[in-house]
Design an enzyme around this catalytic site. Structure first.
Site, PDB file in Angstrom:
ATOM      1  CG  HIS A 106      22.922 -15.361 -19.753  1.00  0.00           C
ATOM      2  ND1 HIS A 106      22.248 -14.771 -20.803  1.00  0.00           N
ATOM      3  CD2 HIS A 106      23.345 -14.354 -18.961  1.00  0.00           C
ATOM      4  CE1 HIS A 106      22.250 -13.474 -20.638  1.00  0.00           C
ATOM      5  NE2 HIS A 106      22.914 -13.175 -19.538  1.00  0.00           N
ATOM      6  CE1 TYR A 122      28.121 -15.554 -24.710  1.00  0.00           C
ATOM      7  CE2 TYR A 122      28.838 -15.128 -22.477  1.00  0.00           C
ATOM      8  CZ  TYR A 122      28.146 -14.744 -23.590  1.00  0.00           C
ATOM      9  OH  TYR A 122      27.475 -13.561 -23.594  1.00  0.00           O
ATOM     10  CE  LYS A 146      28.264  -8.043 -24.550  1.00  0.00           C
ATOM     11  NZ  LYS A 146      27.441  -8.251 -23.385  1.00  0.00           N
ATOM     12  CB  SER A 201      19.685 -11.597 -26.407  1.00  0.00           C
ATOM     13  OG  SER A 201      20.263 -12.456 -25.449  1.00  0.00           O
ATOM     14  CG  HIS A 202      16.628  -8.936 -21.250  1.00  0.00           C
ATOM     15  ND1 HIS A 202      15.870  -8.228 -20.357  1.00  0.00           N
ATOM     16  CD2 HIS A 202      17.468  -9.694 -20.492  1.00  0.00           C
ATOM     17  CE1 HIS A 202      16.247  -8.512 -19.124  1.00  0.00           C
ATOM     18  NE2 HIS A 202      17.202  -9.397 -19.177  1.00  0.00           N
ATOM     19  CG  ASN A 203      16.237 -13.194 -27.183  1.00  0.00           C
ATOM     20  OD1 ASN A 203      16.217 -12.009 -27.494  1.00  0.00           O
ATOM     21  ND2 ASN A 203      17.146 -14.033 -27.638  1.00  0.00           N
ATOM     22  NE  ARG A 237      22.940  -2.576 -14.826  1.00  0.00           N
ATOM     23  CZ  ARG A 237      21.666  -2.702 -15.149  1.00  0.00           C
ATOM     24  NH1 ARG A 237      20.917  -1.638 -15.276  1.00  0.00           N
ATOM     25  NH2 ARG A 237      21.126  -3.898 -15.350  1.00  0.00           N
ATOM     26  CG  ASP A 262      27.143  -4.615 -15.809  1.00  0.00           C
ATOM     27  OD1 ASP A 262      28.234  -4.954 -16.285  1.00  0.00           O
ATOM     28  OD2 ASP A 262      26.069  -5.140 -16.135  1.00  0.00           O
ATOM     29  CD  GLN A 300      17.799  -5.236 -14.323  1.00  0.00           C
ATOM     30  OE1 GLN A 300      18.279  -4.702 -15.305  1.00  0.00           O
ATOM     31  NE2 GLN A 300      18.084  -6.489 -13.990  1.00  0.00           N
ATOM     32  CG  ASN A 355      24.371 -11.757 -25.294  1.00  0.00           C
ATOM     33  OD1 ASN A 355      23.173 -11.797 -25.580  1.00  0.00           O
ATOM     34  ND2 ASN A 355      24.864 -12.273 -24.207  1.00  0.00           N
TER      35      ASN A 355
HETATM   36  N1  LIG Z   1      28.942 -13.793 -29.976  1.00  0.00           N
HETATM   37  C1  LIG Z   1      30.018 -13.201 -29.411  1.00  0.00           C
HETATM   38  N2  LIG Z   1      31.004 -12.691 -30.147  1.00  0.00           N
HETATM   39  C2  LIG Z   1      32.029 -12.055 -29.568  1.00  0.00           C
HETATM   40  N3  LIG Z   1      32.155 -11.845 -28.251  1.00  0.00           N
HETATM   41  C3  LIG Z   1      31.198 -12.341 -27.471  1.00  0.00           C
HETATM   42  C4  LIG Z   1      30.085 -13.032 -28.004  1.00  0.00           C
HETATM   43  N4  LIG Z   1      29.267 -13.396 -26.999  1.00  0.00           N
HETATM   44  C5  LIG Z   1      29.842 -12.940 -25.879  1.00  0.00           C
HETATM   45  N5  LIG Z   1      31.011 -12.297 -26.166  1.00  0.00           N
HETATM   46  C6  LIG Z   1      31.851 -11.612 -25.200  1.00  0.00           C
HETATM   47  O1  LIG Z   1      31.887 -12.369 -23.999  1.00  0.00           O
HETATM   48  C7  LIG Z   1      31.875 -11.493 -22.873  1.00  0.00           C
HETATM   49  C8  LIG Z   1      30.764 -11.891 -21.955  1.00  0.00           C
HETATM   50  O2  LIG Z   1      29.571 -11.625 -22.607  1.00  0.00           O
HETATM   51  P1  LIG Z   1      28.304 -11.176 -21.755  1.00  0.00           P
HETATM   52  O3  LIG Z   1      28.129 -12.127 -20.634  1.00  0.00           O
HETATM   53  O4  LIG Z   1      27.162 -10.952 -22.688  1.00  0.00           O
HETATM   54  O5  LIG Z   1      28.800  -9.754 -21.209  1.00  0.00           O
HETATM   55  P2  LIG Z   1      28.144  -9.158 -19.882  1.00  0.00           P
HETATM   56  O6  LIG Z   1      28.523 -10.118 -18.808  1.00  0.00           O
HETATM   57  O7  LIG Z   1      28.804  -7.800 -19.764  1.00  0.00           O
HETATM   58  O8  LIG Z   1      26.671  -9.118 -20.159  1.00  0.00           O
HETATM   59  C9  LIG Z   1      31.671 -10.073 -23.404  1.00  0.00           C
HETATM   60  O9  LIG Z   1      32.931  -9.430 -23.470  1.00  0.00           O
HETATM   61  C10 LIG Z   1      31.185 -10.302 -24.805  1.00  0.00           C
HETATM   62  O10 LIG Z   1      31.606  -9.230 -25.624  1.00  0.00           O
HETATM   63 MG   LIG Z   2      28.153  -6.582 -18.111  1.00  0.00          MG
END
Ligand SMILES: Nc1ncnc2c1ncn2[C@@H]1O[C@H](COP(=O)(O)OP(=O)(O)O)[C@@H](O)[C@H]1O
Ligand SMILES: [Mg+2]
Lengths: 80, 735, 235, 80
Positions: free
Chosen positions: B49, B52, B91, B94-96, B116, B268, B314, B531
């Site tokens: 999560h 990536y 942006k 997901s919150h599956n 946020r 956040d 939160q 995400n």
């Molecule tokens: N499928 C994707 N395509 C493009 N950018 C992605 C994708 N998944 C994640 N990112 C980018 O990676 C970064 C980290 O994602 P995420 O952890 O979901 O953000 P946050 O930590 O703010 O929740 C974000 O800038 C997001 O836009």
């Molecule tokens: Mg964030």
């Protein structure tokens, strides 16, 4: 001290939530449910040990805020 | 390192979702056995999560640049320039898993999290969308999930005060054990006042803002990346509760201190709260961070360092403030009744140092935790392409009229009014086009500019052919934006897949990303945020590959946005685009013939763009009175939708070359239906010729019925009744 | 002299911007935004508006906590002197909780939040709030609430009706009172009521969101235009 | 028979309502309030006199409908 204020709807005031829950229970196959009314409880931690003072304060709080006395009754219990 | 923490055992390591080789890596990295708190921090930062690790190398292939892109992937949200000194920040996330476990709170906190992400960057949220995938309607759990998720999304967004203007709802047995809740937020900021998460300057105070920290959602981050098993129930107590009231206060307080110029960096607290946000700020700024947990505002007594570092309470933020502005910022937060505490500082060491009760609980290299976390090139297999199905080989089991009646009342095509009526979609007074059309249209400030917003994907296409499915998801978003007269600018994607450790699932992910990338390139439609949600499977059964695309387009004058409703009697109905009658993977084949087979419709990207530009030009030239993109259900379903949204029927003829059922229900891509005043038809056809865009005249609007040549006429009112009936009936338990 | 309005801002309200815009567009004057912790209203205020939203999250009971904020004392005094007070949605709930209007707003009959356009029949045009409409006129305005189901005891309802204090009712597009067009189940299809003095109005729907022609519907304008006109006459 | 099902939040679960009420009580000048947690009560009329059966039915109802056992506990009292 622990105290509990229980707030319930006055009889005669209709209670959409209670009605809905009644219906849901029936559709879930609970026989013999005549009626359901929903209320609220507030569990309150009070500093100090002055029972009498606490009761008075809680009555005041119930009147002023916790209950809408137009439609609701309240009950106060202070656990020793 | 003094501490009364449990010893590190192989079981403990496994419980933290760390593979043996990953643990080896940790030992090498720090040259000793990690403390319990450190293990928790690694598990949070190195899980799918936050890191990536399975998708990163593939995400890098997505086109992310364009002259109007201010910030692409890598920050809390993407940012694009729309002129007039304004920027759009958006942006999807997901919150599956949390939503499957506790539908109301899971969905609510999903909305809270994505809001946020948007206001963290200095934008005021102006709209939300939500893409929902549920299991078979007949599955015992589905109804409760729908009710809870919808109530949760509404409960949070309505109270926070943002209009929820669009989204998707689909049902398929493949989501029985894993529903999908993808929430998108869109905000407006001043283009020269965007806020980022990279800390800068040594010895700067790190400030904690918002609500207090409790034991909420501990291990939420690891849970969100864990495949479900029978023990899903035990995972329950980790679900966090949302407080939209506090979030609204947090929004106002953050925008106020940003306007006063107090903020150097802001992040956040989402997944793995304090850990993720602090590490991200330090790693991105090439700085170390020292945290003193004794100063963290706690809701509960006796919280350990481990719990504080992993808590997902939160409505919290971490900031680096300008030291001289500290007092001013604090006063603003107090005014809004929010917690404010200096909990640490930036250091030159690039170490992540955590103190609690006088002891050092963690001392780790910050870059390797954050932007240099492990990445995997997981093995994948590309599945063989399915055979195309010849339209002629499909024997229609019922008449075209009967099929239309059945389709408009089916779970996937029926009206979603029951859902969007529970969302406040008019608040802020800028909603030009409400839910129910192609794309939602939201005015920017007092106009004249407006944004078009949509979310799209066709998972059954993605499973049959990930590459074509990925292309199609982007193409459909592009069409929906075009159909309201918008110029597509950029998108966010939310990639929902099964277990990436299975090569066939990894193949789906890779194929879809390639398809998305190809379409983005062909349309100059870059990805600016997104995400990834993996491990969406239960007992080895994966969801349909679901790469949700959230598209944003610009309309120069909101009063000129186009709608899909027929506008008048006797107008010409024209079909833009080529129709072979592609039934493979169509809803007609699935819901009318009971077959889920064949290749999905191929997407000719050049044609998509050419036809899109043509339709947009017609709209801008005032030559069409209604426009609608063709997708699920095909041409006749689209025309029925245009009629049902209006007070007119239609009289229609099919050309003879294509079998009628294939012509009316085929899901060929790059198509639109438009209506044109009779006196303008010649001009439109001429323009089509010049632009080399195939356009066919299908018939005319008018009357009370939808009359297809040689078919039983259907009363518009009856169709509308079927269209509106299914979801309310289902939710009331009647079907 | 254009109407001088004050919009109260409680934590958690979220339609204050919609309301401020409507007041500015129609009265030609920016309203004063008054923070809940303030103890007084701006001097010379003509109209006090409590907008919609979720004050204090609507926790406990909708409007209950806001109704007890310091500023409400000033609003009571203002109303006692005959000043005009308008409460929309959460504002209506707050006025009921504050005792400035009778009755309560309960959960919608179907227990779900509902956002949609509804039709209102304007019962009277001889009040400062409704003079911009004709009696019997039907207007289309959005609702967005989970607890708009108006109830009161029989005696109160009888008085409201007897004294003509029900000024807006949910109706069909052609003005028929019909349960199918009463989306929240309110008694007597009540959407908006006046206090005894006729100077305090509460209503659930959002006229402030239907005031711009370019946005497709201006049925909400009449309420604000009528007030502006009322104060122009008075001046 | 009359029965009451009392539903309260599990300890540790955030209670935004309680938090807001706590704040309101304090600003109304109620000193010595340490904490407030809000819960629900359901007052249920049941036909017949089968106490044991009623309790079983109510437990079932609480599990299925009245309480969200992910975050809430419940207590059942059947008055004779
Ligand atoms: N499928 C994707 N395509 C493009 N950018 C992605 C994708 N998944 C994640 N990112 C980018 O990676 C970064 C980290 O994602 P995420 O952890 O979901 O953000 P946050 O930590 O703010 O929740 C974000 O800038 C997001 O836009
Ligand atoms: Mg964030």
């Amino acid at each position: 001290m622990k105290a509990r204020v229980t707030v319930t709807l006055k009889s005669g005031i209709l209670d959409p939530q209670g009605k809905a829950i009644e219906g849901a229970l029936k559709s879930l196959g609970f026989a013999g449910i005549a009626s359901v009314r929903q209320g609220k409880v507030f569990d309150i931690e009070i500093e100090g040990a002055d029972r009498v003072g606490a009761e008075a304060a809680l009555r005041n709080a119930a009147e002023k805020l916790l209950a809408n006395t137009v439609i609701e009754n309240y009950r106060i219990e202070v656990a020793g | 390192m003094i501490s009364n923490e449990p010893p590190i055992t192989p079981e403990l390591i496994a419980q933290h979702g760390l593979k043996p080789d990953e643990y080896e890596r940790i030992l090498k990295l720090i040259g000793r056995v990690p403390s319990f708190t450190e293990l928790g921090i690694f598990s949070a930062m190195w899980n799918e999560h936050c890191s990536y690790k399975s998708s990163k190398i593939h995400l890098r292939t997505l086109p992310t640049k364009a002259p109007w892109v201010i910030q692409g992937p890598g920050e809390n949200a993407g940012v694009i320039d729309i002129g007039d000194g304004l920027a759009v920040v958006f942006k999807m996330e997901s919150h599956n898993h949390p939503s499957y476990i506790e539908p109301y709170q899971g969905a609510a906190t999903g909305v809270g999290g994505i809001l946020r992400d948007v206001f963290t960057m200095g934008a005021r949220p102006i709209a939300c969308l939500n893409a929902l995938s549920f299991g078979n309607p007949k599955h015992p759990r589905t109804r409760r999930l729908v009710a809870g998720v919808v109530a949760g999304i509404g409960g949070y967004g309505n109270s926070f005060g943002v209009p929820t203007v669009g989204g998707e709802v689909r049902f398929d047995r493949r989501y029985d054990g894993n529903c999908l809740v993808n929430a998108m937020a869109v905000g407006i900021a001043e283009a020269d006042r965007i806020f980022y998460s990279a800390a800068s300057g040594v010895g700067m105070p790190i400030v904690y803002l918002g609500s207090k920290t409790g034991r909420d959602g501990i291990h939420g981050a690891t849970m969100a990346s864990a495949e479900f098993g029978a023990d899903a129930e035990e995972k329950r107590p980790t679900v966090q509760v949302g407080d939209p009231f506090s979030e609204k206060l947090l929004l106002e307080a953050c925008l106020e201190i940003m306007a006063k110029g107090c903020v150097i960096a802001i992040q956040d607290m989402g997944a793995a709260g304090l850990t993720c946000s602090a590490v991200e700020m330090g790693a991105k700024g090439d700085l170390g961070i020292t945290l003193d947990l004794d100063r963290v505002p706690c809701r509960e007594t006796g919280m350990s360092a481990y719990e504080m570092m992993l808590s997902e309470s939160q409505e919290r933020m971490l900031m680096v403030l300008k030291p001289e502005k500290g007092k001013e910022a604090e006063a603003i937060f107090r005014k809004w009744g929010l917690d404010f505490a200096v909990v640490g500082e930036t250091t030159p060491t690039k170490r992540f140092l955590v103190r609690h009760g006088g002891a050092v609980m963690a001392d780790l290299p910050i870059k390797e935790l954050g932007d240099e976390a492990p990445v995997y090139d997981r093995p994948f297999v590309e599945q063989s392409k399915p055979q195309a199905i010849a339209a002629a080989s499909i024997v229609p089991p019922m008449s075209v009229a009967d099929a239309l009646e059945k389709l408009v009342g089916s779970p996937d095509l029926c009206s979603k009014r029951w859902v969007f009526q529970q969302y406040d979609h008019v608040i802020l007074g800028n909603t030009v086009q409400r839910p129910g059309g192609d794309a939602a249209v939201v005015r920017v400030n007092e106009g004249p500019k407006a944004l078009a917003l949509t979310s799209d994907v066709t998972p059954r296409y993605c499973e049959a052919d990930p590459f074509e499915g990925g292309k199609q998801a982007v193409a459909e978003a592009y069409r929906n934006l075009t159909a309201v007269g918008a110029t597509p600018l950029a998108l966010t994607d939310n990639l929902n897949f099964g277990n990436p450790e299975r090569p066939e699932i990894m193949g789906q992910l890779v194929g879809c990303i390639r398809g998305i990338a190809a379409a983005c390139r062909a349309f100059d439609f870059p990805v600016v945020s997104g995400n990834v949600s993996l491990y969406n499977e239960t007992n080895g059964r994966a969801i349909l590959p679901t790469p949700t695309i959230g598209g944003v387009g610009l309309i120069e004058d909101f009063t000129k946005s186009m709608t899909l409703a027929f506008k008048a009697e006797g107008e010409a109905i024209l079909l833009v685009g080529e129709t072979q009658g592609w039934l493979g993977q169509s809803l007609y084949l699935r819901d009318i013939c009971g077959r889920e087979e064949g290749a999905p419709p191929p997407v000719d990207l050049a044609a998509e763009r050419r036809h899109g530009n043509f339709v947009r030009a017609l709209i801008h030239g005032g030559l069409v009175t209604a426009a609608h993109d063709l997708s699920d259900g095909g041409l006749l379903v689209a025309l029925a939708e245009m009629a049902m949204a209006s007070s007119f029927g239609a009289v229609l003829q099919a050309p003879s070359e294509v079998p009628p059922h294939a012509f009316w229900f085929g899901e060929d891509q790059a198509r639109y239906a438009v209506t044109v005043r009779p006196d303008l038809v010649a001009e439109v056809l001429r323009a089509a010729g010049v632009a080399c865009v195939p356009v066919h005249r299908l018939g005319a609007t008018g009357g009370e019925v939808i009359a297809v040549d040689g078919e039983r006429p259907l009363r518009r009112g009856d169709l509308l009744a079927r269209f509106e009936a299914w979801l309310p009936a289902y939710m009331s338990g009647a079907v | 002299m254009a109407m001088k309005s004050a919009v109260l801002v409680f934590p958690g309200l979220n339609r204050e911007r919609d309301m401020a815009r409507a007041l500015r567009l129609i009265s030609g004057r920016e309203p004063a935004m008054v923070w809940h912790a303030d103890s007084g209203l701006p001097a010379g205020t003509d109209l006090v508006v409590i907008p919609g939203g979720f004050s204090y999250g609507d926790y406990l009971r909708c409007g209950a906590i806001a109704a007890r904020a310091p500023i409400m004392e000033a609003v009571r005094a203002f109303a006692r002197k005959g000043g005009l007070v308008l409460g929309v949605c959460n504002g209506f709930q707050i006025l009921c909780e504050a005792g400035l209007l009778p009755g309560v707003l309960m959960r919608n009959a179907r227990l779900r939040f509902i956002c949609r356009d509804v039709f209102l029949r304007v019962e009277r045009s001889d009040t400062p709030f409704t003079r911009g409409y004709n009696a019997g006129q039907v207007i289309r305005v959005p609702v967005a609430h989970g607890e708009g189901n108006y109830i009161a005891d029989g005696e109160t309802i009888a008085r409201l009706e007897g004294e003509g204090r029900v000024v807006f009712r949910y109706s069909s597009p052609d003005g028929m009172i019909d349960p199918n067009w009463n989306h929240n189940g309110a008694m007597n299809a009540i959407a908006g009521i006046l206090n005894e003095g006729g100077n305090v109005l509460g209503l659930m729907p959002h006229p402030e969101d239907h005031v711009e022609a370019s946005m497709g519907c201006t049925d909400g304008r009449g309420l604000f235009a009528g007030l502006v006109d009322y104060f122009r006459q008075a001046a």
